[in-house]
Scaffold this motif. Sequence first.
Motif, PDB file in Angstrom:
ATOM      1  N   SER A 224       0.860  -1.179   0.000  1.00 30.01           N
ATOM      2  CA  SER A 224       0.000   0.000   0.000  1.00 30.01           C
ATOM      3  C   SER A 224       0.896   1.228   0.000  1.00 30.01           C
ATOM      4  O   SER A 224       2.087   1.141   0.286  1.00 30.01           O
ATOM      5  CB  SER A 224      -0.923   0.018   1.230  1.00 30.01           C
ATOM      6  OG  SER A 224      -0.171   0.120   2.421  1.00 30.01           O
TER       7      SER A 224
ATOM      8  N   THR B 256      -1.072   6.163  -6.443  1.00 30.51           N
ATOM      9  CA  THR B 256      -2.356   5.472  -6.573  1.00 30.51           C
ATOM     10  C   THR B 256      -2.280   4.183  -7.366  1.00 30.51           C
ATOM     11  O   THR B 256      -3.173   3.348  -7.270  1.00 30.51           O
ATOM     12  CB  THR B 256      -3.374   6.381  -7.288  1.00 30.51           C
ATOM     13  OG1 THR B 256      -2.913   6.636  -8.627  1.00 30.51           O
ATOM     14  CG2 THR B 256      -3.539   7.697  -6.546  1.00 30.51           C
TER      15      THR B 256
ATOM     16  N   ASP C 204      -2.804   0.437 -13.823  1.00 28.90           N
ATOM     17  CA  ASP C 204      -3.993  -0.301 -13.399  1.00 28.90           C
ATOM     18  C   ASP C 204      -4.701  -0.859 -14.636  1.00 28.90           C
ATOM     19  O   ASP C 204      -5.139  -0.102 -15.506  1.00 28.90           O
ATOM     20  CB  ASP C 204      -4.927   0.642 -12.632  1.00 28.90           C
ATOM     21  CG  ASP C 204      -6.070  -0.094 -11.951  1.00 28.90           C
ATOM     22  OD1 ASP C 204      -6.540  -1.093 -12.516  1.00 28.90           O
ATOM     23  OD2 ASP C 204      -6.487   0.335 -10.866  1.00 28.90           O
TER      24      ASP C 204
ATOM     25  N   ASP D 129      -5.491  -5.183  -3.337  1.00 23.35           N
ATOM     26  CA  ASP D 129      -5.323  -4.652  -4.687  1.00 23.35           C
ATOM     27  C   ASP D 129      -6.668  -4.337  -5.334  1.00 23.35           C
ATOM     28  O   ASP D 129      -6.790  -3.374  -6.097  1.00 23.35           O
ATOM     29  CB  ASP D 129      -4.550  -5.648  -5.554  1.00 23.35           C
ATOM     30  CG  ASP D 129      -3.091  -5.767  -5.132  1.00 23.35           C
ATOM     31  OD1 ASP D 129      -2.613  -4.849  -4.442  1.00 23.35           O
ATOM     32  OD2 ASP D 129      -2.448  -6.772  -5.475  1.00 23.35           O
TER      33      ASP D 129
ATOM     34  N   ARG E 132      -9.311  -3.249  -3.776  1.00 21.48           N
ATOM     35  CA  ARG E 132      -9.761  -1.972  -3.215  1.00 21.48           C
ATOM     36  C   ARG E 132      -9.059  -0.801  -3.905  1.00 21.48           C
ATOM     37  O   ARG E 132      -9.672   0.234  -4.187  1.00 21.48           O
ATOM     38  CB  ARG E 132      -9.476  -1.950  -1.710  1.00 21.48           C
ATOM     39  CG  ARG E 132     -10.021  -0.749  -0.995  1.00 21.48           C
ATOM     40  CD  ARG E 132      -9.884  -0.860   0.505  1.00 21.48           C
ATOM     41  NE  ARG E 132      -8.582  -1.374   0.901  1.00 21.48           N
ATOM     42  CZ  ARG E 132      -8.076  -1.223   2.119  1.00 21.48           C
ATOM     43  NH1 ARG E 132      -8.746  -0.574   3.044  1.00 21.48           N
ATOM     44  NH2 ARG E 132      -6.898  -1.718   2.425  1.00 21.48           N
ATOM     45  N   THR E 133      -7.750  -0.971  -4.200  1.00 19.76           N
ATOM     46  CA  THR E 133      -7.012   0.070  -4.904  1.00 19.76           C
ATOM     47  C   THR E 133      -7.578   0.277  -6.305  1.00 19.76           C
ATOM     48  O   THR E 133      -7.762   1.410  -6.760  1.00 19.76           O
ATOM     49  CB  THR E 133      -5.521  -0.305  -4.993  1.00 19.76           C
ATOM     50  OG1 THR E 133      -4.990  -0.418  -3.669  1.00 19.76           O
ATOM     51  CG2 THR E 133      -4.736   0.743  -5.749  1.00 19.76           C
ATOM     52  N   GLN E 134      -7.886  -0.828  -7.006  1.00 21.27           N
ATOM     53  CA  GLN E 134      -8.431  -0.697  -8.355  1.00 21.27           C
ATOM     54  C   GLN E 134      -9.825  -0.077  -8.339  1.00 21.27           C
ATOM     55  O   GLN E 134     -10.161   0.730  -9.217  1.00 21.27           O
ATOM     56  CB  GLN E 134      -8.454  -2.062  -9.047  1.00 21.27           C
ATOM     57  CG  GLN E 134      -7.075  -2.559  -9.433  1.00 21.27           C
ATOM     58  CD  GLN E 134      -7.121  -3.695 -10.443  1.00 21.27           C
ATOM     59  OE1 GLN E 134      -8.159  -3.979 -11.036  1.00 21.27           O
ATOM     60  NE2 GLN E 134      -5.987  -4.336 -10.652  1.00 21.27           N
TER      61      GLN E 134
ATOM     62  N   SER F  37     -10.837   2.147  -6.290  1.00 22.21           N
ATOM     63  CA  SER F  37     -10.595   3.576  -6.096  1.00 22.21           C
ATOM     64  C   SER F  37     -10.130   4.237  -7.385  1.00 22.21           C
ATOM     65  O   SER F  37     -10.555   5.349  -7.717  1.00 22.21           O
ATOM     66  CB  SER F  37      -9.549   3.772  -4.992  1.00 22.21           C
ATOM     67  OG  SER F  37      -9.262   5.138  -4.807  1.00 22.21           O
ATOM     68  N   ASN F  38      -9.273   3.560  -8.140  1.00 20.43           N
ATOM     69  CA  ASN F  38      -8.801   4.120  -9.402  1.00 20.43           C
ATOM     70  C   ASN F  38      -9.925   4.220 -10.434  1.00 20.43           C
ATOM     71  O   ASN F  38      -9.971   5.172 -11.224  1.00 20.43           O
ATOM     72  CB  ASN F  38      -7.654   3.272  -9.957  1.00 20.43           C
ATOM     73  CG  ASN F  38      -6.372   3.447  -9.159  1.00 20.43           C
ATOM     74  OD1 ASN F  38      -6.163   4.468  -8.518  1.00 20.43           O
ATOM     75  ND2 ASN F  38      -5.522   2.441  -9.187  1.00 20.43           N
TER      76      ASN F  38
ATOM     77  N   ARG G 241      -5.237   4.479   2.524  1.00 19.11           N
ATOM     78  CA  ARG G 241      -5.324   3.042   2.283  1.00 19.11           C
ATOM     79  C   ARG G 241      -4.296   2.343   3.148  1.00 19.11           C
ATOM     80  O   ARG G 241      -3.189   2.831   3.345  1.00 19.11           O
ATOM     81  CB  ARG G 241      -5.035   2.712   0.809  1.00 19.11           C
ATOM     82  CG  ARG G 241      -6.055   3.319  -0.144  1.00 19.11           C
ATOM     83  CD  ARG G 241      -5.688   3.013  -1.574  1.00 19.11           C
ATOM     84  NE  ARG G 241      -6.443   3.868  -2.467  1.00 19.11           N
ATOM     85  CZ  ARG G 241      -6.072   4.163  -3.707  1.00 19.11           C
ATOM     86  NH1 ARG G 241      -4.958   3.670  -4.185  1.00 19.11           N
ATOM     87  NH2 ARG G 241      -6.801   4.943  -4.459  1.00 19.11           N
TER      88      ARG G 241
END
Length: 704
Positions: free
Chosen positions: A340, A345, A350, A428, A430-432, A434-435, A481
């Motif tokens: 993280s 970002t 992504d 990962d 959750r990151t995607q 957000s993106n 995050r």
Amino acid sequence: MSESRSFDGTLVTVPFATGALRDTLAERYRRLLESHDAEEVVVITGTPTSMRTFRSLLDGAVPGAGVPRVTSLVVQATDVVNRTDDRTVLSDDMQRELVHRFLEGHEWDTDYLRRASANPSFEDDVAQLMETAAWQDAPMDETPELADIADALDAFHAWLADHDFLERGQLVSEATEALREADDPDRIVGADAVLAVEFEEFLPPDREYLSALADGRELVCIAETDASVRRTWVEPGPVTNHVSFSRRRDERERPPATRPMATAAHLARGTVPEDPEVGSVRVLSSETPADQLGAIADEIGALRAREGLAYDDFAVAVERSGTAVTETISELRREGIATSSATVTGFGDDPAVRELLRVARSLAGDDREELAADPELAADPELAADPLPDASMLEELDAMDGLADPLRRWATESNLKARIGRAESPLDARTQFSNVKNAFAIAESVEDTDYIASTWESLVTVLERAHEYAPKRTRTSSIDRDGGVRVDHLQSLKNGSFAVVFLTNVVDEAYPGDPSLTRLFPDERVAGMADYPGVTDVDDGGVEATFPTDSTASSRPFRRYHAEHARRRLAVGAATARDRLYCCLYEHEGTALDRRVQPSRFLAEAYRRLPWLTEATESGIHGEGTAEEYLLSRPDRALADVRRTNSRDVTVSLDALEAEFGEIDRLLDESGERGEDLREALRARIDFADGRVRRDADGRVRRD
């Protein structure tokens, strides 16, 4: 030299790397709660990335169900602007897009900038310098080229104002003006007391804002000595040289409680504290930079297996922001490590964002066969499954109003969320998610911005630029995050607390390395620019006033200053480790020239003077990446060793071989489907090595 600012309040200075900062903050906060309610005390941190650290520290001090009111100076200023100004604050992505559009048509007055504008990186370099100057609100009026850029910045801000926008670099100065002009500033601030922590990092505009914010309120500021990295990049000397307070208290020195703290104290001040005999500091040496990250991944796996640590107990610190952070994250993820970051970002690499960009290109009329051949998307089978809308879906999306709603419709119809969930780990995914939300927000911004055409072609241009520059630039706001190994640049990790910290690239080319403030001008030229927004035209007195260390024999104050600044950055990173600190380095560049590199002079000195600093030993096979590399090479070596016993006086321990493969087998059992794939690769490798499987001349595999 910045003007001195006087405050009616209390300044408390605390020694760096002793634990005094946290103790003093907790004590001063409790004192304020004796005369104020929790909601009446606002705690201001120097950077957004520190908010969570200090909020967690103060959580237990508030009685009942109350929570401490902790914010950063930039977040607080944003709140003031939102309460007093109707203009919209641009996101980082839209600010980058608009400044590039502005610079594309700008005519420069100086010959140097007119010639430099032909360089492909020129617009990005100028945009970075303009952003730096905006945050510092500093005049650039002596050097002709800098004055030319200052004029461009003024024109850009006027252009934004005409369209009711502000860039984030204007927030602090605009909030300061709003508070000073407000008829009722109490209604805006909503606090009776201000507690400022990390005061050593407050830039001149930050101090002006704090003065306006704390006017008529109880004020306490806490500054760590020998700890500033953000402010000393642009202003020499301790912060106490630039301010005066009606009351001041200097906390006494105390011995560092752990070996990582003692190492940080040595790096910051050059002292050699007594051995605290708690914790460990080790040198982790590898052959190449890629091997270095593999060794870090394996050490993380070993500690997790042995001590039950969670991923978020670890931090990996890199020397610079932007691309360096992004590349480290990518390499660690390839090694099977969840990561993280609070400053990047992952937008630029992504696959879900790439899919949305392909859909936008399709709607803009790009050739579908060319889009379908995108190698980056094809590399991700989950997200590449039918990634383009068919003709009927394309007509439906094109008939919809706007840009964001059609993209959302595509995401729903194509089951994008479920595909991300299947393809990625929870962190990962959750990151995607957000993106993807960020991509929708960019589409909405293009819709709402009257000087960017609301067309698919425009959205493609904006998304492509955001996608291109995301790995290169650090966000100016913190990303909330967690759950993985924290990977960030040293400055953003300051005042964090992690059980285990890895300082990467501790080689002389990075620490101290060469001072590099901008690509726009040669370093020799920058060093003579007194009005450059950074420490350039510094003398011996400025170096000695800022840093108590003396680590280089250079006679040039500019080089000495930035060498000592690099040493302090290392100290700040070391201080974030609670239990274990690893100083990681490599011996060769890993490039075609394979040039040998030297350990950092700071590390070499620490190794000589600090008896607790030792070399890390081999820790076995613990990470998936290490297991894969070891797995695919070990059968060849093992079989060769066994065969040599027939012709040479060589003894091979079959028990040792069995133990090694057993350790790998245990890890692969825990690795699910990927482990089974690697196990099949192992069997195939052994079959090839033993001659049971061979390739014909045409490349076909045959089993004997």
